[in-house]
Design an enzyme around this catalytic site. Structure first.
Site, PDB file in Angstrom:
ATOM      1  N   ASP A  26       0.845  -1.195   0.000  1.00  0.00           N
ATOM      2  CA  ASP A  26       0.000   0.000   0.000  1.00  0.00           C
ATOM      3  C   ASP A  26       0.876   1.240   0.000  1.00  0.00           C
ATOM      4  OD1 ASP A  26      -2.574   1.439   0.362  1.00  0.00           O
ATOM      5  OD2 ASP A  26      -1.659   2.015   2.265  1.00  0.00           O
ATOM      6  N   ASP A  29      -3.182   1.484   7.195  1.00  0.00           N
ATOM      7  CA  ASP A  29      -2.391   1.119   6.016  1.00  0.00           C
ATOM      8  C   ASP A  29      -2.121  -0.382   5.926  1.00  0.00           C
ATOM      9  OD1 ASP A  29      -2.365   3.787   5.352  1.00  0.00           O
ATOM     10  OD2 ASP A  29      -0.351   4.174   6.129  1.00  0.00           O
ATOM     11  N   GLU A  76      -1.621  -1.377  -5.861  1.00  0.00           N
ATOM     12  CA  GLU A  76      -2.746  -0.632  -6.417  1.00  0.00           C
ATOM     13  C   GLU A  76      -2.437  -0.266  -7.864  1.00  0.00           C
ATOM     14  OE1 GLU A  76      -5.121   2.541  -3.890  1.00  0.00           O
ATOM     15  OE2 GLU A  76      -2.982   2.568  -3.499  1.00  0.00           O
TER      16      GLU A  76
END
Ligand SMILES: [Zn+2]
Length: 368
Positions: free
Chosen positions: A188, A353, A272
């Site tokens: 992340d 996170d 991501e």
């Protein structure tokens, strides 16, 4: 299966005054040839609707060399000039295939000065590199070794805005995939730390980054105070460029070590999706990692994963990674940016996170 890849190794070097002079002249000729050929191609394209080929440009170069006012072109090595025409050809191919914008002129101030030498224009013997038109080998700072028995195929010499000289050596290398491993990881791009891994590990900016930034701010303030056109201003600008270059180098080095480690340790790496993330210009969401660094990290992960037989999976940005409980799957309505830890209805206490990284990993494994 082993694969053969082309890999560039970049080093600093210290030219002798004669070499610096020869290279400066070569850079100037490269720029001139590129710009002249671009001008002619543009004229042919706009006035005659005609595309000029590489062969045609190359023939024109021969004519320029013979003409009185450009005969200095034949004093430097012809290879970098030919390579400039090849680069221009590639730029036009990309333009016609709608992959790139129309090629632009190289400016003395804004473009990075460089010259590319192919195999016939340099000598490589006993680890010493000598360029065409030079008597002595380059004094290269071998900050890391070239792979054993590597044979350079192309050499690019450049000089950056900070006045540093670089040589980039392209070699063919055989890369063998690593043995498969069990572990997988979700990554992340965090708000407080640079990256957070699904293992709970937080990767922060290297310690020197903060001091470097302070140094940069100081150099920039100093530059702003200098009178325009003064020699002190030129000096101050050089100083800013040097600090900038140092920051870029150290960050790249850091990202290289980090991505190599992630690829070595994990079979699947889930991140991501970047392209979608970039479309969303959310200024409120100040990430600890800049978009430029994130892009660089992604690129490195991509090619290293391909080299070493690992999977890089990009997860849709719209996937609600921070609002979803990684333990029970319950979805929270909102998750304000300020919330660092939260407790789910199932009782699990989450670090924001780490939870997001766990969700990215789960989504990545499901997508695979
Ligand atoms: Zn839960």
């Amino acid at each position: 299966m082993a694969q053969i890849v082309k890999r560039a190794y970049k080093y600093r070097f210290h030219p002798t005054p004669e070499q610096a002079n020869e290279l400066a002249r070569t850079f100037g000729c490269v720029r001139l040839v590129y710009n002249k050929a671009l001008e002619e191609r543009t004229r042919a394209y706009t006035q005659e609707g005609r595309r000029v080929s590489y062969v045609e440009s190359s023939a024109r170069l021969t004519e320029w060399k013979r003409s009185g006012d450009h005969d200095f072109l034949s004093e430097v090595s012809s290879v970098p000039l030919q390579q400039a025409l090849r680069h221009l050809q590639a730029a036009f191919s990309n333009f016609f295939a709608k992959r790139a914008k129309y090629p632009t002129f190289k400016s003395r101030k804004k473009s990075r000065a460089s010259a590319e030498y192919t195999r016939s224009a340099f000598r490589w013997r006993d680890g010493r590199l000598t360029l065409a038109k030079m008597d002595q080998p380059l004094d290269i700072v071998w900050s890391r070794p070239l792979p054993e028995g590597a044979e350079p195929s192309t050499v690019t010499v450049s000089k950056d805005a900070a006045g540093r000289w670089f040589v980039s050596i392209l070699v063919e290398e055989t890369i063998r995939p690593l043995d498969p491993v069990e572990r997988s990881v979700g990554v992340d791009a965090g708000i407080t730390s640079l990256l957070t891994l699904s293992t709970g590990e937080k990767i922060t900016n290297p310690k020197h980054e903060r001091a470097d930034r302070r140094r940069l701010a100081k150099a920039q303030r100093n530059l702003a105070r200098k009178a325009k056109g003064s020699s002190n201003r030129a000096k101050a600008r050089m100083k800013v460029a040097r600090v900038h270059a140092r920051i870029t180098d150290r960050r790249r080095d850091f990202l290289h070590k980090l991505t190599t480690r992630l690829v070595r340790e994990n079979q699947v790496i889930a991140v991501e999706d970047l392209t979608v993330r970039n479309l969303v210009k959310n200024h409120a969401l100040a990430r600890a990692i800049s978009d430029a660094s994130w892009r660089e990290l992604r690129t490195m992960l991509e090619y290293k994963a391909a080299w070493y037989g690992r999977d890089l999976v990009a997860v849709d940005r719209w996937f609600p990674s921070s609002r979803l409980c990684s333990a029970c799957g319950a979805l929270r309505e909102t998750m304000p940016l300020g919330v660092r830890t939260w407790q789910c209805v199932c009782g699990t206490l989450h670090d924001r996170d780490v939870n997001a990284a766990k969700n990215i990993l789960a989504a990545g494994l499901a997508e695979r």
